[in-house]
Motif scaffolding. Structure first.
Motif, PDB file in Angstrom:
ATOM      1  N   LYS A  62       0.835  -1.205   0.000  1.00 20.81           N
ATOM      2  CA  LYS A  62       0.000   0.000   0.000  1.00 20.81           C
ATOM      3  C   LYS A  62       0.869   1.254   0.000  1.00 20.81           C
ATOM      4  O   LYS A  62       1.775   1.362   0.822  1.00 20.81           O
ATOM      5  CB  LYS A  62      -0.860   0.025   1.268  1.00 20.81           C
ATOM      6  CG  LYS A  62      -2.240  -0.573   1.138  1.00 20.81           C
ATOM      7  CD  LYS A  62      -2.953  -0.481   2.480  1.00 20.81           C
ATOM      8  CE  LYS A  62      -4.341  -1.078   2.473  1.00 20.81           C
ATOM      9  NZ  LYS A  62      -5.328  -0.330   1.707  1.00 20.81           N
ATOM     10  N   GLU A  64      -2.159   6.508   0.258  1.00 16.04           N
ATOM     11  CA  GLU A  64      -3.439   5.805   0.357  1.00 16.04           C
ATOM     12  C   GLU A  64      -3.770   5.509   1.827  1.00 16.04           C
ATOM     13  O   GLU A  64      -4.909   5.679   2.266  1.00 16.04           O
ATOM     14  CB  GLU A  64      -3.327   4.496  -0.448  1.00 16.04           C
ATOM     15  CG  GLU A  64      -4.623   3.739  -0.569  1.00 16.04           C
ATOM     16  CD  GLU A  64      -4.441   2.427  -1.334  1.00 16.04           C
ATOM     17  OE1 GLU A  64      -3.736   2.430  -2.372  1.00 16.04           O
ATOM     18  OE2 GLU A  64      -4.980   1.412  -0.871  1.00 16.04           O
ATOM     19  N   VAL A  65      -2.763   5.088   2.587  1.00 19.36           N
ATOM     20  CA  VAL A  65      -2.993   4.766   4.001  1.00 19.36           C
ATOM     21  C   VAL A  65      -3.342   6.047   4.762  1.00 19.36           C
ATOM     22  O   VAL A  65      -4.228   6.042   5.626  1.00 19.36           O
ATOM     23  CB  VAL A  65      -1.739   4.061   4.604  1.00 19.36           C
ATOM     24  CG1 VAL A  65      -1.868   3.897   6.106  1.00 19.36           C
ATOM     25  CG2 VAL A  65      -1.552   2.708   3.933  1.00 19.36           C
ATOM     26  N   GLU A 114      -6.996   6.735   3.914  1.00 15.81           N
ATOM     27  CA  GLU A 114      -7.926   5.743   4.458  1.00 15.81           C
ATOM     28  C   GLU A 114      -8.083   5.839   5.967  1.00 15.81           C
ATOM     29  O   GLU A 114      -9.159   5.637   6.503  1.00 15.81           O
ATOM     30  CB  GLU A 114      -7.393   4.345   4.117  1.00 15.81           C
ATOM     31  CG  GLU A 114      -8.257   3.577   3.151  1.00 15.81           C
ATOM     32  CD  GLU A 114      -7.675   2.210   2.848  1.00 15.81           C
ATOM     33  OE1 GLU A 114      -7.654   1.372   3.761  1.00 15.81           O
ATOM     34  OE2 GLU A 114      -7.205   2.012   1.703  1.00 15.81           O
ATOM     35  N   LYS A 163       6.573   2.946   6.094  1.00 19.45           N
ATOM     36  CA  LYS A 163       6.259   1.909   5.101  1.00 19.45           C
ATOM     37  C   LYS A 163       7.354   0.851   5.071  1.00 19.45           C
ATOM     38  O   LYS A 163       8.487   1.130   4.666  1.00 19.45           O
ATOM     39  CB  LYS A 163       6.079   2.534   3.718  1.00 19.45           C
ATOM     40  CG  LYS A 163       5.631   1.510   2.684  1.00 19.45           C
ATOM     41  CD  LYS A 163       5.487   2.078   1.283  1.00 19.45           C
ATOM     42  CE  LYS A 163       5.138   0.981   0.296  1.00 19.45           C
ATOM     43  NZ  LYS A 163       5.737   1.188  -1.020  1.00 19.45           N
ATOM     44  N   SER A 218       7.461  -3.022   0.890  1.00 23.83           N
ATOM     45  CA  SER A 218       7.807  -3.336  -0.499  1.00 23.83           C
ATOM     46  C   SER A 218       9.278  -3.642  -0.725  1.00 23.83           C
ATOM     47  O   SER A 218       9.768  -3.553  -1.847  1.00 23.83           O
ATOM     48  CB  SER A 218       7.366  -2.185  -1.414  1.00 23.83           C
ATOM     49  OG  SER A 218       5.979  -1.999  -1.316  1.00 23.83           O
ATOM     50  N   LEU A 225      -1.807  -0.867  10.453  1.00 23.67           N
ATOM     51  CA  LEU A 225      -2.153   0.235   9.538  1.00 23.67           C
ATOM     52  C   LEU A 225      -2.775   1.393  10.314  1.00 23.67           C
ATOM     53  O   LEU A 225      -2.457   2.560  10.068  1.00 23.67           O
ATOM     54  CB  LEU A 225      -3.143  -0.250   8.469  1.00 23.67           C
ATOM     55  CG  LEU A 225      -2.573  -1.072   7.324  1.00 23.67           C
ATOM     56  CD1 LEU A 225      -3.700  -1.606   6.438  1.00 23.67           C
ATOM     57  CD2 LEU A 225      -1.598  -0.253   6.484  1.00 23.67           C
ATOM     58  N   ILE A 253       2.865   0.342   7.701  1.00 21.54           N
ATOM     59  CA  ILE A 253       2.452  -0.483   6.554  1.00 21.54           C
ATOM     60  C   ILE A 253       3.437  -1.641   6.403  1.00 21.54           C
ATOM     61  O   ILE A 253       4.632  -1.422   6.190  1.00 21.54           O
ATOM     62  CB  ILE A 253       2.446   0.319   5.230  1.00 21.54           C
ATOM     63  CG1 ILE A 253       1.831   1.712   5.424  1.00 21.54           C
ATOM     64  CG2 ILE A 253       1.720  -0.453   4.143  1.00 21.54           C
ATOM     65  CD1 ILE A 253       1.914   2.600   4.174  1.00 21.54           C
ATOM     66  N   ARG A 305       3.471  -6.070   4.904  1.00 19.36           N
ATOM     67  CA  ARG A 305       2.839  -6.809   3.806  1.00 19.36           C
ATOM     68  C   ARG A 305       2.179  -8.104   4.297  1.00 19.36           C
ATOM     69  O   ARG A 305       2.875  -9.028   4.741  1.00 19.36           O
ATOM     70  CB  ARG A 305       3.873  -7.157   2.747  1.00 19.36           C
ATOM     71  CG  ARG A 305       3.294  -7.884   1.530  1.00 19.36           C
ATOM     72  CD  ARG A 305       2.466  -6.953   0.664  1.00 19.36           C
ATOM     73  NE  ARG A 305       3.374  -6.094  -0.068  1.00 19.36           N
ATOM     74  CZ  ARG A 305       3.825  -6.342  -1.288  1.00 19.36           C
ATOM     75  NH1 ARG A 305       3.394  -7.392  -1.945  1.00 19.36           N
ATOM     76  NH2 ARG A 305       4.668  -5.522  -1.857  1.00 19.36           N
TER      77      ARG A 305
END
Ligand code: PLP
Length: 370
Positions: free
Chosen positions: A20, A24-25, A28, A38, A41, A328, A333, A335
């Motif tokens: 994500k 976006e987080v 949201e 984060k 990734s 979150l 963030i 995975r």
């Protein structure tokens, strides 16, 4: 009757789920972007090397023209670094591009491709995308079972994907075992050895896969600038293989698949050994800190040689998503890996020390509240 567009094997594909994005987080969960960490990734937490930023700034004036389709300078730099002729190198728009091109270049629809359970998701996507048959070999201790992969080869097998280290599990196959495996694979079967995380390996685990490329005409070694080199957003990967395989890749590769800025930045990053060393050292330190915290929390994890760790956050199949959501909400963030058949686990990318601490604090809070 409604018509269905596209081949059934394409319609059957479950699209790749990326980590994500921070923005976006923030939207949201109503969080401030600056407070979000984060670790989702497997990016380099140091960001992009300054040397590469400088090279890009200089290359910017060239952007009115197409990139060098043959990437003469980048291939020359790679050729010198890895000791292979430039003609043995293929560049990709990320190594993801290399994996896709290899599947399309080596395999026909209906033939089979072998990869391990819990290995990188793109192997399944590439296989499905060309209507090939996947032979998924059960993992042993979350890693590749090379003997079983050899035994799984059938008459129509044309490609085997091996990730070393593997994502998302972080498992590693020692050099001699890989070499023995390569020795036994029939020459009619190509092997893609995906070494996206190889620069993180400690000295004692390194092996010379380029020497194997010289020996095995069916071997392709895939590498990337996205991880330790810090250029994930630019998308540069490369393959090293003998001319027969390289020639096939070149027939399918888009002529300008690596852009001008990416070529310039990759040359700078390749020569920035100080950045590479700093990245590996930071990663080793972060790995120790994360695994020490997991030990303290009595959480099982898979020993990793990548820039991430797979950790089991509960014993029921909603654990991964539940803990992920709780993290979150705290602006962390990571995975979830339910799509890999690992619903009790989360994959945590190793971050900067303060990012690792933020994650550990959020995890402790989440587990204490459970
Ligand atoms: C094992 C492995 N191979 C290849 C890739 C593709 O990376 P890129 O396309 O950024 O080079 C990844 C990315 O996470 C990976 O984990």
């Amino acid at each position: 009757m409604t018509a269905s567009f596209g081949p059934s094997y394409v319609r059957a594909i479950a699209p790749y789920v990326a980590g994500k994005p921070i923005s976006e987080v923030a939207r949201e969960f109503g969080l401030d972007e600056a407070s979000i960490v984060k670790l989702a990734s497997n990016e380099n937490p140091l960001g992009m090397p300054e040397s590469a930023q400088h090279a890009m700034a200089q290359a910017a004036s060239e952007l009115g023209r197409y990139p060098d389709a043959n990437a003469f300078e980048l291939k020359s730099a790679l050729s010198e670094r890895y000791g292979v002729p430039a003609e043995w190198i293929t560049l990709g728009n990320g190594s993801n591009d290399i994996l896709e091109i290899a599947a399309h270049a080596f395999v026909e629809k209906g033939q089979s491709i072998i990869y391990a359970q819990y290995s990188f998701a793109v192997y399944a996507l590439a296989t499905q995308g060309l209507g090939a048959r996947a032979i998924v070999v059960p993992a042993v201790r979350y890693g590749h079972d090379l003997d079983a992969m050899l035994a799984a080869i059938t008459d129509d097998t044309r490609l085997i994907f091996v990730a070393n280290p593997n994502n998302p599990t972080g498992t590693f196959i020692e050099g001699p075992k890989l070499e023995a495996f390569l020795d036994k694979v029939p020459r009619s079967v190509a092997v893609v050895l995906d070494e996206a995380y190889t620069e993180y390996l400690p000295q004692e685990k390194r092996y010379d896969s380029i020497a194997w490329v010289r020996r095995y005409p069916n071997l392709l070694v895939s590498r990337t600038f996205s991880k330790a080199f810090g250029l994930a957003g630019l998308r540069v990967g490369f393959a090293i293989a003998q001319p027969e395989l390289t020639d096939l890749l070149n027939r399918l590769r888009q002529p300008f698949n690596v852009n001008t800025l990416a070529q310039a930045a990759a040359i700078a990053a390749l020569n920035d050994t100080a950045f590479l060393e700093k990245s590996a050292a930071l990663n080793a330190q972060g790995y120790r800190r994360l695994t020490e915290a997991f030990d303290k929390l009595c959480l099982e994890y898979v020993p990793s040689d990548g820039n991430f760790v797979l950790v089991r956050v509960g014993n029921d199949d909603s654990a991964g998503n539940r803990v992920n959501l709780a993290l979150l909400k705290q602006g962390v963030i990571v995975r979830p890996v339910g799509n890999y058949g690992l619903p009790q686990w989360l994959r945590i990318t190793i971050g900067l020390p303060e990012e690792n601490e933020a994650f550990i604090a959020a995890l402790e809070k989440t587990l204490a509240a459970a």
